[in-house]
Design a protein around this motif. Structure first.
Motif, PDB file in Angstrom:
ATOM      1  N   GLY A  71       0.800  -1.215   0.000  1.00 38.11           N
ATOM      2  CA  GLY A  71       0.000   0.000   0.000  1.00 38.11           C
ATOM      3  C   GLY A  71       0.836   1.269   0.000  1.00 38.11           C
ATOM      4  N   ASP A  72       2.100   1.165   0.321  1.00 35.38           N
ATOM      5  CA  ASP A  72       2.978   2.339   0.322  1.00 35.38           C
ATOM      6  C   ASP A  72       3.599   2.479  -1.075  1.00 35.38           C
ATOM      7  OD1 ASP A  72       4.812   4.366   0.711  1.00 35.38           O
ATOM      8  OD2 ASP A  72       5.543   3.583   2.633  1.00 35.38           O
ATOM      9  N   ALA A  73       2.818   3.057  -1.968  1.00 36.02           N
ATOM     10  CA  ALA A  73       3.228   3.162  -3.373  1.00 36.02           C
ATOM     11  C   ALA A  73       4.496   3.995  -3.543  1.00 36.02           C
ATOM     12  CB  ALA A  73       2.092   3.757  -4.208  1.00 36.02           C
ATOM     13  N   ASP A  74       4.654   5.026  -2.736  1.00 35.34           N
ATOM     14  CA  ASP A  74       5.851   5.874  -2.862  1.00 35.34           C
ATOM     15  C   ASP A  74       7.117   5.111  -2.482  1.00 35.34           C
ATOM     16  OD1 ASP A  74       4.323   8.021  -3.740  1.00 35.34           O
ATOM     17  OD2 ASP A  74       4.120   8.887  -1.734  1.00 35.34           O
ATOM     18  N   ALA A  75       7.072   4.381  -1.375  1.00 34.85           N
ATOM     19  CA  ALA A  75       8.240   3.584  -0.966  1.00 34.85           C
ATOM     20  C   ALA A  75       8.513   2.478  -1.977  1.00 34.85           C
ATOM     21  CB  ALA A  75       8.030   3.005   0.427  1.00 34.85           C
ATOM     22  N   ALA A  76       7.465   1.892  -2.531  1.00 28.70           N
ATOM     23  CA  ALA A  76       7.630   0.844  -3.537  1.00 28.70           C
ATOM     24  C   ALA A  76       8.278   1.416  -4.802  1.00 28.70           C
ATOM     25  CB  ALA A  76       6.282   0.207  -3.862  1.00 28.70           C
ATOM     26  N   LEU A  77       7.859   2.603  -5.209  1.00 29.67           N
ATOM     27  CA  LEU A  77       8.471   3.249  -6.368  1.00 29.67           C
ATOM     28  C   LEU A  77       9.952   3.541  -6.100  1.00 29.67           C
ATOM     29  CD1 LEU A  77       8.393   4.592  -9.160  1.00 29.67           C
ATOM     30  CD2 LEU A  77       7.563   6.677  -8.020  1.00 29.67           C
ATOM     31  N   LEU A 107      12.991   2.095  -8.361  1.00 30.51           N
ATOM     32  CA  LEU A 107      13.967   2.974  -9.012  1.00 30.51           C
ATOM     33  C   LEU A 107      15.388   2.676  -8.542  1.00 30.51           C
ATOM     34  CD1 LEU A 107      11.995   6.356  -8.896  1.00 30.51           C
ATOM     35  CD2 LEU A 107      12.379   4.885 -10.897  1.00 30.51           C
ATOM     36  N   ARG A 108      15.534   2.376  -7.272  1.00 35.47           N
ATOM     37  CA  ARG A 108      16.860   2.096  -6.711  1.00 35.47           C
ATOM     38  C   ARG A 108      17.423   0.767  -7.210  1.00 35.47           C
ATOM     39  NH1 ARG A 108      15.547   2.703  -1.596  1.00 35.47           N
ATOM     40  NH2 ARG A 108      15.216   0.505  -1.129  1.00 35.47           N
ATOM     41  N   THR A 109      16.587  -0.237  -7.348  1.00 35.37           N
ATOM     42  CA  THR A 109      17.085  -1.562  -7.714  1.00 35.37           C
ATOM     43  C   THR A 109      17.110  -1.784  -9.223  1.00 35.37           C
ATOM     44  OG1 THR A 109      14.881  -2.469  -7.278  1.00 35.37           O
ATOM     45  CG2 THR A 109      16.527  -2.679  -5.522  1.00 35.37           C
ATOM     46  N   TRP A 110      16.092  -1.348  -9.933  1.00 35.55           N
ATOM     47  CA  TRP A 110      16.057  -1.565 -11.390  1.00 35.55           C
ATOM     48  C   TRP A 110      16.845  -0.506 -12.150  1.00 35.55           C
ATOM     49  CZ3 TRP A 110      13.652  -5.331  -9.215  1.00 35.55           C
ATOM     50  CH2 TRP A 110      13.333  -6.451  -9.944  1.00 35.55           C
ATOM     51  N   ARG A 111      16.932   0.691 -11.583  1.00 38.25           N
ATOM     52  CA  ARG A 111      17.633   1.808 -12.220  1.00 38.25           C
ATOM     53  C   ARG A 111      17.221   1.962 -13.692  1.00 38.25           C
ATOM     54  NH1 ARG A 111      23.345  -0.022  -9.904  1.00 38.25           N
ATOM     55  NH2 ARG A 111      23.299  -1.001 -11.919  1.00 38.25           N
ATOM     56  N   PRO A 112      15.931   2.155 -13.921  1.00 43.00           N
ATOM     57  CA  PRO A 112      15.476   2.259 -15.315  1.00 43.00           C
ATOM     58  C   PRO A 112      16.071   3.480 -16.009  1.00 43.00           C
ATOM     59  CG  PRO A 112      13.734   2.916 -13.805  1.00 43.00           C
ATOM     60  CD  PRO A 112      14.863   2.366 -12.961  1.00 43.00           C
ATOM     61  N   GLY A 113      16.438   3.288 -17.261  1.00 47.14           N
ATOM     62  CA  GLY A 113      17.021   4.378 -18.037  1.00 47.14           C
ATOM     63  C   GLY A 113      16.028   5.494 -18.310  1.00 47.14           C
ATOM     64  N   LYS A 114      14.796   5.124 -18.550  1.00 46.25           N
ATOM     65  CA  LYS A 114      13.742   6.108 -18.801  1.00 46.25           C
ATOM     66  C   LYS A 114      12.555   5.791 -17.884  1.00 46.25           C
ATOM     67  CE  LYS A 114      15.020   6.721 -23.633  1.00 46.25           C
ATOM     68  NZ  LYS A 114      14.612   6.561 -25.023  1.00 46.25           N
ATOM     69  N   PRO A 115      12.665   6.177 -16.617  1.00 44.23           N
ATOM     70  CA  PRO A 115      11.572   5.857 -15.699  1.00 44.23           C
ATOM     71  C   PRO A 115      10.295   6.612 -16.068  1.00 44.23           C
ATOM     72  CG  PRO A 115      13.157   7.298 -14.638  1.00 44.23           C
ATOM     73  CD  PRO A 115      13.734   6.940 -15.986  1.00 44.23           C
ATOM     74  N   HIS A 116       9.184   6.004 -15.734  1.00 46.63           N
ATOM     75  CA  HIS A 116       7.873   6.603 -15.984  1.00 46.63           C
ATOM     76  C   HIS A 116       7.088   6.598 -14.670  1.00 46.63           C
ATOM     77  CE1 HIS A 116       8.589   6.560 -20.300  1.00 46.63           C
ATOM     78  NE2 HIS A 116       9.083   5.347 -20.140  1.00 46.63           N
ATOM     79  N   PRO A 117       7.462   7.462 -13.733  1.00 50.25           N
ATOM     80  CA  PRO A 117       6.815   7.432 -12.422  1.00 50.25           C
ATOM     81  C   PRO A 117       5.321   7.746 -12.463  1.00 50.25           C
ATOM     82  CG  PRO A 117       8.305   9.317 -12.597  1.00 50.25           C
ATOM     83  CD  PRO A 117       8.509   8.474 -13.814  1.00 50.25           C
ATOM     84  N   ALA A 118       4.867   8.422 -13.497  1.00 50.44           N
ATOM     85  CA  ALA A 118       3.437   8.747 -13.575  1.00 50.44           C
ATOM     86  C   ALA A 118       2.573   7.497 -13.739  1.00 50.44           C
ATOM     87  CB  ALA A 118       3.186   9.721 -14.723  1.00 50.44           C
ATOM     88  N   SER A 119       3.123   6.452 -14.349  1.00 46.19           N
ATOM     89  CA  SER A 119       2.336   5.228 -14.541  1.00 46.19           C
ATOM     90  C   SER A 119       2.373   4.311 -13.315  1.00 46.19           C
ATOM     91  CB  SER A 119       2.813   4.467 -15.772  1.00 46.19           C
ATOM     92  OG  SER A 119       4.155   4.055 -15.620  1.00 46.19           O
ATOM     93  N   TRP A 120       3.303   4.544 -12.400  1.00 37.91           N
ATOM     94  CA  TRP A 120       3.477   3.649 -11.256  1.00 37.91           C
ATOM     95  C   TRP A 120       2.236   3.525 -10.371  1.00 37.91           C
ATOM     96  CZ3 TRP A 120       6.789  -0.055  -9.876  1.00 37.91           C
ATOM     97  CH2 TRP A 120       6.747  -0.514  -8.558  1.00 37.91           C
ATOM     98  N   PRO A 121       1.586   4.609  -9.921  1.00 36.61           N
ATOM     99  CA  PRO A 121       0.481   4.451  -8.956  1.00 36.61           C
ATOM    100  C   PRO A 121      -0.625   3.509  -9.436  1.00 36.61           C
ATOM    101  CG  PRO A 121       1.141   6.748  -9.057  1.00 36.61           C
ATOM    102  CD  PRO A 121       1.872   6.038 -10.173  1.00 36.61           C
ATOM    103  N   ALA A 122      -1.046   3.636 -10.670  1.00 37.28           N
ATOM    104  CA  ALA A 122      -2.128   2.772 -11.168  1.00 37.28           C
ATOM    105  C   ALA A 122      -1.665   1.323 -11.308  1.00 37.28           C
ATOM    106  CB  ALA A 122      -2.651   3.291 -12.510  1.00 37.28           C
ATOM    107  N   LEU A 123      -0.450   1.127 -11.778  1.00 38.59           N
ATOM    108  CA  LEU A 123       0.068  -0.231 -11.929  1.00 38.59           C
ATOM    109  C   LEU A 123       0.305  -0.872 -10.560  1.00 38.59           C
ATOM    110  CD1 LEU A 123       2.496   0.399 -14.912  1.00 38.59           C
ATOM    111  CD2 LEU A 123       0.221  -0.657 -14.984  1.00 38.59           C
ATOM    112  N   TYR A 124       0.827  -0.093  -9.640  1.00 39.74           N
ATOM    113  CA  TYR A 124       1.044  -0.599  -8.284  1.00 39.74           C
ATOM    114  C   TYR A 124      -0.300  -0.986  -7.652  1.00 39.74           C
ATOM    115  CZ  TYR A 124       2.548  -0.970  -3.455  1.00 39.74           C
ATOM    116  OH  TYR A 124       2.786  -1.429  -2.187  1.00 39.74           O
TER     117      TYR A 124
END
Length: 163
Positions: A127-133, A137-154
């Motif tokens: 339920g802690d979407a911010d901590a999950a994001l 980000l810390r572990t996957w280190r995506p080259g082009k992160p898309h944080p706007a899509s995270w809340p709905a997918l989470y």
């Protein structure tokens, strides 16, 4: 594939091959959320890029310790990776693992869980979407992160875990 199929065909079998301490609702939630963020569980090969598997792993390099190489070399995961590879009949070397990720969803889910295991922080509470994001980000280190899509997918991942 829908999330229940991913759980049944990839996540459950992968977690069964890893130590029991690696299986928790929080771990399952992170695996589903990251898979949704990375590939929507549609693409096993990154469109226009080098990543493989639903969790979109790059091979990385020994020097960068990113991607497959990172899990292969990390003290917290390397022995468990060897056991996972043996169970999946994949040679435990970065080239073989990287090649198999595109076709072996169980291996891909297991490697994804092992990457999360290498992080020193505890998994975020469900339920802690911010901590999950932040963890993603810390572990996957995506080259082009898309944080706007995270809340709905989470939120989809949380619902699928059903906690």
């Amino acid at each position: 594939m829908n999330l229940s199929q991913i759980v049944e065909t990839a996540v459950d079998p992968a977690l069964a091959l890893l130590p029991a301490a690696m299986d928790s609702p929080a771990a399952r939630c992170m695996l589903l959320a990251i898979g949704l963020q990375e590939s929507r569980f549609v693409h096993r090969r990154q469109i226009g890029g080098p990543a493989r598997g639903f969790w979109q792993f790059e091979k990385g390099t020994r020097a960068s310790r990113g991607g497959v190489w990172g899990v292969y070399l990390h003290p917290a995961s390397k022995d468990r990776l060897a056991a996972l590879c043996k169970a999946r009949s994949v040679a435990c070397d970065p080239d073989a693992i990287y090649a198999a990720l595109e076709y072996d969803d169980v291996l891909a889910a297991g490697v994804a869980r092992l990457l999360l295991w290498t992080d020193a922080a505890r998994l975020p509470r469900i339920g802690d979407a911010d901590a999950a994001l932040t963890l993603y980000l810390r572990t996957w280190r995506p080259g082009k992160p898309h944080p706007a899509s995270w809340p709905a997918l989470y939120a989809q991942a949380v619902a699928a875990v059903g906690v």
